[in-house]
Scaffold this motif. Structure first.
Motif, mmCIF file in Angstrom:
data_model
loop_
_atom_site.group_PDB
_atom_site.id
_atom_site.type_symbol
_atom_site.label_atom_id
_atom_site.label_comp_id
_atom_site.label_asym_id
_atom_site.label_seq_id
_atom_site.Cartn_x
_atom_site.Cartn_y
_atom_site.Cartn_z
ATOM 1 N N GLY A 78 3.738 28.037 38.575
ATOM 2 C CA GLY A 78 3.872 27.873 40.017
ATOM 3 C C GLY A 78 4.368 29.123 40.719
ATOM 4 O O GLY A 78 4.715 29.090 41.903
ATOM 5 N N MET A 79 4.374 30.267 40.014
ATOM 6 C CA MET A 79 4.982 31.472 40.595
ATOM 7 C C MET A 79 4.155 32.053 41.737
ATOM 8 O O MET A 79 4.711 32.645 42.669
ATOM 9 N N HIS A 80 2.831 31.873 41.681
ATOM 10 C CA HIS A 80 2.019 32.385 42.781
ATOM 11 C C HIS A 80 2.254 31.567 44.046
ATOM 12 O O HIS A 80 2.304 32.117 45.154
ATOM 13 N N LEU A 81 2.409 30.262 43.882
ATOM 14 C CA LEU A 81 2.728 29.414 45.032
ATOM 15 C C LEU A 81 4.093 29.772 45.599
ATOM 16 O O LEU A 81 4.284 29.797 46.823
ATOM 17 N N ASP A 82 5.050 30.052 44.718
ATOM 18 C CA ASP A 82 6.377 30.477 45.171
ATOM 19 C C ASP A 82 6.284 31.788 45.936
ATOM 20 O O ASP A 82 6.923 31.962 46.980
ATOM 21 N N GLY A 83 5.491 32.715 45.419
ATOM 22 C CA GLY A 83 5.300 33.986 46.116
ATOM 23 C C GLY A 83 4.648 33.805 47.471
ATOM 24 O O GLY A 83 5.012 34.470 48.448
ATOM 25 N N LEU A 84 3.667 32.888 47.538
ATOM 26 C CA LEU A 84 3.012 32.592 48.815
ATOM 27 C C LEU A 84 4.031 32.071 49.815
ATOM 28 O O LEU A 84 4.077 32.528 50.971
ATOM 29 N N ALA A 85 4.864 31.122 49.388
ATOM 30 C CA ALA A 85 5.858 30.530 50.283
ATOM 31 C C ALA A 85 6.840 31.587 50.790
ATOM 32 O O ALA A 85 7.129 31.651 51.996
ATOM 33 N N ASP A 86 7.350 32.428 49.892
ATOM 34 C CA ASP A 86 8.317 33.452 50.290
ATOM 35 C C ASP A 86 7.691 34.473 51.235
ATOM 36 O O ASP A 86 8.326 34.916 52.199
ATOM 37 N N THR A 87 6.447 34.848 50.946
ATOM 38 C CA THR A 87 5.769 35.828 51.805
ATOM 39 C C THR A 87 5.511 35.270 53.199
ATOM 40 O O THR A 87 5.740 35.946 54.208
ATOM 41 N N ASP A 89 7.115 32.843 54.657
ATOM 42 C CA ASP A 89 8.408 32.707 55.344
ATOM 43 C C ASP A 89 8.835 34.037 55.956
ATOM 44 O O ASP A 89 9.316 34.096 57.102
ATOM 45 N N ALA A 90 8.686 35.104 55.194
ATOM 46 C CA ALA A 90 9.089 36.427 55.690
ATOM 47 C C ALA A 90 8.203 36.871 56.849
ATOM 48 O O ALA A 90 8.700 37.406 57.855
ATOM 49 N N LEU A 91 6.900 36.653 56.724
ATOM 50 C CA LEU A 91 5.994 37.028 57.815
ATOM 51 C C LEU A 91 6.240 36.175 59.050
ATOM 52 O O LEU A 91 6.201 36.667 60.186
ATOM 53 N N GLY A 92 6.513 34.894 58.823
ATOM 54 C CA GLY A 92 6.756 33.982 59.945
ATOM 55 C C GLY A 92 8.035 34.259 60.693
ATOM 56 O O GLY A 92 8.199 33.837 61.845
ATOM 57 N N SER A 93 8.950 34.998 60.065
ATOM 58 C CA SER A 93 10.219 35.314 60.724
ATOM 59 C C SER A 93 10.077 36.430 61.760
ATOM 60 O O SER A 93 10.981 36.639 62.576
ATOM 61 N N TYR A 94 8.957 37.157 61.697
ATOM 62 C CA TYR A 94 8.705 38.309 62.571
ATOM 63 C C TYR A 94 9.715 39.435 62.358
ATOM 64 O O TYR A 94 9.834 40.327 63.198
ATOM 65 N N ARG A 95 10.423 39.410 61.248
ATOM 66 C CA ARG A 95 11.342 40.495 60.934
ATOM 67 C C ARG A 95 10.631 41.548 60.103
ATOM 68 O O ARG A 95 9.589 41.305 59.514
ATOM 69 N N ARG A 96 11.249 42.728 60.031
ATOM 70 C CA ARG A 96 10.650 43.842 59.311
ATOM 71 C C ARG A 96 11.627 44.421 58.301
ATOM 72 O O ARG A 96 12.824 44.186 58.382
ATOM 73 N N GLY A 97 11.075 45.201 57.376
ATOM 74 C CA GLY A 97 11.915 45.941 56.450
ATOM 75 C C GLY A 97 12.862 45.080 55.648
ATOM 76 O O GLY A 97 12.508 44.011 55.148
ATOM 77 N N GLU A 98 14.107 45.559 55.536
ATOM 78 C CA GLU A 98 15.109 44.883 54.708
ATOM 79 C C GLU A 98 15.394 43.458 55.177
ATOM 80 O O GLU A 98 15.662 42.576 54.359
ATOM 81 N N VAL A 114 6.915 25.916 53.139
ATOM 82 C CA VAL A 114 6.555 24.548 52.744
ATOM 83 C C VAL A 114 5.148 24.210 53.234
ATOM 84 O O VAL A 114 4.325 23.653 52.489
ATOM 85 N N ALA A 115 4.873 24.550 54.483
ATOM 86 C CA ALA A 115 3.553 24.273 55.046
ATOM 87 C C ALA A 115 2.468 25.042 54.297
ATOM 88 O O ALA A 115 1.385 24.512 54.027
ATOM 89 N N ALA A 116 2.775 26.292 53.935
ATOM 90 C CA ALA A 116 1.796 27.124 53.229
ATOM 91 C C ALA A 116 1.443 26.521 51.875
ATOM 92 O O ALA A 116 0.263 26.443 51.508
#
Length: 254
Positions: A78-87, A89-98, A114-116
């Protein structure tokens, strides 16, 4: 030898198969990421065989599809799904960098993630169900499953091309980023696209589907470099799921 160690690293990184990794360095990682499509094809063969067995047992199409998609998640931890969720989430936050990378590091999953995961599994199951129904009429249709999962792992090869930086100085991204020569990535993509052309009634649709899926991966990687500063293991997981899902969708279209 880098080839043997690279193949073992690819198998242990991308599947749950109990293979000892051996030496791990960037030269070995280059081989591992280059042969990722082959590992994906083997995974696809296992899933296609499962789908065939379920067909022989006269399982309903939706049940067979759900079991096959669940098996894919289990075989990859399930690691690819976990990576999808984390990515996502990060993109959806509209934050950059660190700031964005910190979101990706968190153990919990936000609403975007979760939705992804939910939508990805839903779409993959629906597409697999359609392939299953076609397989009742033609066994060769099961080859589409092999192509889809090979295309998903070709995403990793493309994402690790020379010139693509790592977002962090440590972790999987740092080990594999920029290790794959562009000619190698091009050949890998061309082989999977050619395989898609050999699918029944997919003379043009199959290659176009795989090409579009891989172009989506290139777009994701470019966006990750802009937003995060490079790729991470999570971005690679997202690339796998996006390419696999888009390929499955395209191969079900008539």
């Amino acid at each position: 030898m880098s080839l043997g160690a690279g193949i073992r690293l690819s198998v242990t990184t991308l599947t749950v198969l109990p293979v000892r990794p051996g030496r791990i360095d960037r030269s070995v990682a280059a081989v591992a990421m280059s042969v990722a499509p082959l590992v994906g094809a083997v995974l696809g063969l296992i899933l296609a065989a499962l789908l065939w067995l379920l067909r022989e047992a006269h399982a309903p199409s939706l049940v067979a599809a759900a079991v096959t998609v669940a098996a894919a998640a289990l075989l990859t931890r399930g690691m690819h799904l976990d990576g999808l969720a984390d990515t996502i989430d990060a993109l959806g936050s509209y934050r950059r960098g660190e700031a964005a990378l910190e979101i990706m590091k968190k153990s919990d999953i936000g609403p975007f993630g979760v939705a992804a995961i939910a939508l990805t599994l839903l779409i993959q199951t629906a597409a697999m169900s359609a392939l299953y129904e076609r397989a009742i009429l033609s066994e060769s249709t099961l080859a589409a499953v092999v192509v889809a999962y090979a295309a998903g792992r070709t995403a990793i090869t493309l994402a690790c091309c020379r010139g693509v930086p790592a977002a962090r100085p440590e972790g999987l991204g740092a080990l594999v980023a920029g290790t794959v020569p562009l000619p190698m990535a091009t050949v890998a993509a061309a082989v999977v696209i050619a395989a898609a052309a050999a699918l029944p009634a997919q003379t043009w649709q199959g290659p176009v589907t795989v090409a579009v899926a891989l172009l989506a991966v290139v777009a994701l990687v470019r966006h990750a470099v802009r937003r995060f500063g490079g790729i991470t293991g999570d971005v690679l997981g997202a690339a796998v799921e996006i390419a696999t899902t888009l390929t499955l969708i395209g191969l079900t279209l008539r």
